[in-house]
Design a protein around this motif. Structure first.
Motif, PDB file in Angstrom:
ATOM      1  N   UNK A 306       0.839  -1.208   0.000  1.00 16.21           N
ATOM      2  CA  UNK A 306       0.000   0.000   0.000  1.00 16.21           C
ATOM      3  C   UNK A 306       0.867   1.248   0.000  1.00 16.21           C
ATOM      4  N   UNK A 307       1.916   1.259   0.827  1.00 17.78           N
ATOM      5  CA  UNK A 307       2.811   2.419   0.878  1.00 17.78           C
ATOM      6  C   UNK A 307       3.475   2.650  -0.474  1.00 17.78           C
ATOM      7  N   UNK A 308       3.912   1.566  -1.105  1.00 13.89           N
ATOM      8  CA  UNK A 308       4.568   1.668  -2.410  1.00 13.89           C
ATOM      9  C   UNK A 308       3.667   2.355  -3.419  1.00 13.89           C
ATOM     10  N   UNK A 309       2.428   1.889  -3.514  1.00 19.28           N
ATOM     11  CA  UNK A 309       1.554   2.453  -4.544  1.00 19.28           C
ATOM     12  C   UNK A 309       1.107   3.872  -4.190  1.00 19.28           C
ATOM     13  N   UNK A 310       0.902   4.172  -2.908  1.00 14.85           N
ATOM     14  CA  UNK A 310       0.503   5.535  -2.556  1.00 14.85           C
ATOM     15  C   UNK A 310       1.647   6.518  -2.773  1.00 14.85           C
ATOM     16  N   UNK A 311       2.863   6.109  -2.471  1.00 13.60           N
ATOM     17  CA  UNK A 311       4.010   6.989  -2.714  1.00 13.60           C
ATOM     18  C   UNK A 311       4.145   7.310  -4.196  1.00 13.60           C
ATOM     19  N   UNK A 312       3.712   6.391  -5.050  1.00 17.03           N
ATOM     20  CA  UNK A 312       3.764   6.644  -6.478  1.00 17.03           C
ATOM     21  C   UNK A 312       2.829   7.754  -6.927  1.00 17.03           C
ATOM     22  N   UNK A 313       1.899   8.170  -6.068  1.00 20.26           N
ATOM     23  CA  UNK A 313       0.960   9.239  -6.413  1.00 20.26           C
ATOM     24  C   UNK A 313       1.550  10.624  -6.185  1.00 20.26           C
ATOM     25  N   UNK A 314       2.648  10.706  -5.420  1.00 19.51           N
ATOM     26  CA  UNK A 314       3.315  11.992  -5.215  1.00 19.51           C
ATOM     27  C   UNK A 314       4.261  12.243  -6.381  1.00 19.51           C
ATOM     28  N   UNK A 315       4.390  13.486  -6.776  1.00 19.89           N
ATOM     29  CA  UNK A 315       5.178  13.794  -7.977  1.00 19.89           C
ATOM     30  C   UNK A 315       6.445  14.582  -7.680  1.00 19.89           C
ATOM     31  N   UNK A 316       6.740  14.859  -6.425  1.00 17.52           N
ATOM     32  CA  UNK A 316       7.986  15.528  -6.091  1.00 17.52           C
ATOM     33  C   UNK A 316       9.166  14.578  -6.222  1.00 17.52           C
ATOM     34  N   UNK A 317      10.385  15.091  -6.182  1.00 17.01           N
ATOM     35  CA  UNK A 317      11.563  14.234  -6.371  1.00 17.01           C
ATOM     36  C   UNK A 317      11.822  13.276  -5.229  1.00 17.01           C
ATOM     37  N   UNK A 318      11.373  13.602  -4.029  1.00 16.98           N
ATOM     38  CA  UNK A 318      11.551  12.713  -2.886  1.00 16.98           C
ATOM     39  C   UNK A 318      10.478  13.027  -1.863  1.00 16.98           C
ATOM     40  N   UNK A 319      10.522  12.344  -0.740  1.00 15.95           N
ATOM     41  CA  UNK A 319       9.538  12.617   0.311  1.00 15.95           C
ATOM     42  C   UNK A 319      10.212  12.397   1.658  1.00 15.95           C
ATOM     43  N   UNK A 320       9.968  13.320   2.580  1.00 19.21           N
ATOM     44  CA  UNK A 320      10.478  13.161   3.931  1.00 19.21           C
ATOM     45  C   UNK A 320       9.572  12.255   4.742  1.00 19.21           C
ATOM     46  N   UNK A 321      10.083  11.774   5.857  1.00 22.79           N
ATOM     47  CA  UNK A 321       9.307  10.856   6.686  1.00 22.79           C
ATOM     48  C   UNK A 321       7.998  11.477   7.167  1.00 22.79           C
ATOM     49  N   UNK A 322       7.969  12.728   7.665  1.00 18.70           N
ATOM     50  CA  UNK A 322       6.686  13.284   8.130  1.00 18.70           C
ATOM     51  C   UNK A 322       5.645  13.377   7.017  1.00 18.70           C
TER      52      UNK A 322
END
Length: 703
Positions: A306-322
């Motif tokens: 679930x985390x993998x596919x939801x992270x794919x919905x963000x379009x920035x270059x990376x994502x911080x933990x918060x």
């Protein structure tokens, strides 16, 4: 041996002879028996056109040259799917196989193949057959098979390649237990247990450097075709994300048709939604990029998938933990554990609790979200992340630039904790780390129809944009914000964003475009009735006229704004208007009047203890002294400004301080010192994408 009697009875025939020779008659007879065993040569074919990985190959050679008793029991080559792990170890093994006179074993553990994962039990059975143990003599129990395997390899000089392992438990029974053998493991997992418990070493693979990615492609399609279309090749390498598997698939497609232009394939890859379809080998699904990624995805736990596919919905270059925790709707502790599973199998890369996808993995994750996550859940997850970004940037910018008026922004409650910034420096550091994600968040909000957030985000980002001056980001986010404000009928928001965008256009030397923004902004401010907004637009109109050398119009606009500020008792606005008038009067040949206005603005800034603007005001005074030909006070004020602006980490103001100080030092005949200051200014302007870099570069060239 440590097995019980029944296990020893299984070791009859060829294998039993070996073991009995070792246990009864001693080492000499053991070696004679071993010598009679076959010499397996199981390496797959070497990879044609192998490219780069020089550092990794050198490390493997160093490992091989390490004395047997000092070498780790295994070397793990880890990395994401398609990165070239098997190609590397196979290529190296072919270079050194002559140093293993007793043979080489190769086992594909298929650790991420959902249908046909090979257990350690099965792998040992295959290896024992390769060592000439008949099926009826292979022990039934895993422990007995592993013991026989270790006995057969004792003191032999063999290379064991264990490809595509998914866990340490899959590998441990296949460790020979003798220092004379070398074991090389490839895995998408870190195999931390093998490192911690068994003392194995690990090295990780990343994507190819650009020049080696081009070299790999040229090795498949030919140097001539690559040289003929350098632009298309550069884009092809970018679309493949420098991933060796993707590059090989693309190269093979081109090689099939020598008449095809590389640019034609690039046009196919340019369509993001079809990119994974293009990167497939017809008739061989096992080598398609999507299939290789899918094996890793399907092996994940439900939470990690679930985390993998939801992270794919963000379009920035990376994502911080918060932000990731906000997206997932969990606490940070749980999010960290789930993300650790993804980094553990190289579906995410992690550095200092910031997580990044390979570009093609991001596409695959987004596909998985579309296929496996209900639309309402997708939207809710992205909205949680966008709302978190809005609250976080509001907190950060309030710490960075607390002295500026802002239209009301009423955010919905955040569902995740918002960061608290202990000081301005911490807030600026967060803004710098997140700027690209904030820009992407504005676009994403508009795409999802979250128009309220799509205008709120750029309004809240104003302080970051004003302090760091990333002009392209400034213009892009505000174009999106203006469109969304209009959709929502938010007149004040449209006015704000147009006025703010005019600042960026002015600094990009687009005065006509800036004036168009301000004309529309003034109409919106007047419709909304916000007096300080009207004055702001008037001040910025004056600044553009001043830049164009239209001083009478500039003075008229600044004086209208100044009158409003004096009537309203707004000393912050008064200082800003006075600074603009000082520049106008200096340009119009009235330096004494300009000096009085600049000094009054500096006095107000000091009363407010607004250090960023104190530095700006010192720069203004320095500029007036330069115009008067008084270089000593000009240098003194520019130097003071540089110190103040360095303390608040204001890059744009610091660049101007160094430029002005260089000008003053040049006026004093100190050419080398002036050039040193201009070089610092050039570097800062360059990092900001500020056109003033060209002016400073010209000074250096003339000097």
């Amino acid at each position: 041996m440590s097995d019980d009697g029944s296990s020893r009875n299984e070791f009859s025939g060829t294998a039993a002879n070996v073991v009995q020779a070792h246990s009864i008659e001693g080492g000499v007879h053991f070696h004679a028996a071993v010598a009679a065993l076959p010499v397996p040569r199981q390496l797959p074919a070497d990879v044609p056109g192998f490219t780069d990985r020089v550092t990794h190959l050198r490390r493997l050679h160093d490992w091989l040259d390490t004395p047997d008793e000092q070498a780790p029991p295994a070397e793990v080559v880890a990395g994401p799917p398609g990165i070239g792990k098997t190609s590397l170890v196979t290529h190296w093994a072919h270079q050194v196989r002559d140093r293993f006179p007793d043979g080489d074993l190769f086992v594909d553990l298929r650790g991420y193949h959902v249908e046909r994962t090979v257990s350690a039990d099965e792998a040992l059975s295959d290896v024992l057959r390769a060592l000439d143990v008949p099926d009826e003599r292979i022990p039934a129990r895993l422990e007995a098979r592993a013991a026989l395997y270790r006995s057969l390899l004792h003191r032999r000089k063999m290379l064991v390649l264990l490809d595509n392992a998914s866990s340490a438990d899959q590998v441990r029974p296949l460790l020979p237990g003798t220092s004379t053998c070398r074991v090389l493991v490839t895995s998408r997992s870190h195999l931390g247990g093998l490192i911690a418990r068994n003392g194995a070493h690990r090295m990780s693979l990343d994507v190819l450097p650009t020049e080696h990615a081009v070299e790999l492609l040229a090795g498949i399609v030919g140097d001539g075709r690559v040289a003929a279309e350098p632009g298309a090749v550069a884009r092809l390498v970018e679309y493949c994300g420098r991933l060796p598997l993707a590059l090989r698939i693309a190269g093979e497609r081109l090689a099939e048709d020598p008449r095809a232009r590389i640019g034609e394939l690039v046009e196919e890859l340019a369509e993001v939604r079809e990119r994974l379809d293009v990167l497939a080998t017809p008739g061989d699904e096992s080598t398609a990029v999507r299939a290789v990624f899918s094996w890793s995805y399907q092996a994940l736990s439900p939470d990690a998938a679930r985390a993998y596919r939801l992270l794919g919905l963000l379009t920035g270059p990376d994502v911080g933990l918060p932000a990731a925790a906000a997206l997932l709707g969990t606490g940070q502790g749980r999010a960290r554990r789930v993300l650790a599973e993804l980094t553990g199998v190289h579906l995410l890369a992690e550095q200092e609790r910031r997580y990044r996808f390979h570009d093609l993995l991001r596409l695959h994750a987004a596909e998985c979200a579309e296929a496996d996550e209900p639309p309402a859940e997708r939207h809710a997850a992205v909205r949680r992340a966008l709302l978190w970004y809005a609250h976080a940037v509001q907190a950060a910018v309030d710490a960075v630039i607390p002295f500026f008026s802002r239209i009301p922004v009423e955010l919905a409650a955040a569902e995740a904790p918002v960061p608290a910034f202990e000081d301005r420096a911490a807030a600026l550091a967060w803004c710098d780390a997140e700027r690209a994600n904030l820009v992407a968040a504005v676009d994403r909000a508009a795409e999802l129809g979250e128009h309220e957030l799509a205008w709120q985000l750029p309004v809240l980002m104003f302080g970051l944009l004003l302090v760091r001056r990333p002009h392209a980001d400034w213009v892009d986010t505000h174009q999106v914000g203006v469109a969304s404000a209009r959709v929502r009928g938010e007149v004040a928001a449209e006015a704000w964003l147009l006025t703010s965008a005019a600042i960026a256009e002015r600094e990009l030397r687009h005065p006509e475009r800036a004036l168009e923004h301000l004309e529309r902004a003034l109409a919106c401010w007047q419709e909304d009735g916000t007096r300080w907004g009207i004055a702001w637009a008037l001040r910025d109109t004056g600044a553009i006229y001043e830049q164009m050398g239209r001083y009478d119009e500039a003075v008229a606009a600044f004086e209208r704004a100044l009158a409003m500020h004096l009537e309203d008792g707004d000393t912050w606005g008064e200082a800003t208007a006075l600074a603009g008038l000082a520049r106008c009067h200096l340009g119009a040949g009235e330096p004494e009047r300009a000096l009085a206005e600049a000094n009054r603005a500096l006095e107000i800034r000091r009363e407010h203890r607004d250090q960023r603007n104190v530095g700006n005001a010192l720069n203004d005074v320095s500029r007036v002294y330069l115009g008067m030909g008084e270089y000593e006070p000009a240098a003194e004020h520019a130097e003071q400004a540089g110190v103040v602006l360095a303390e608040v980490d204001y890059w744009n103001g610091r660049a101007l301080s160094h430029e002005l100080l260089g000008d003053a030092l040049a006026g004093l005949g100190r050419a080398e010192d002036a050039a040193a200051q201009w070089r610092v200014a050039l570097e800062l302007y360059g990092s900001l994408g500020d056109p003033r870099a060209d002016e400073v570069r010209a000074r250096l060239a003339d000097g």
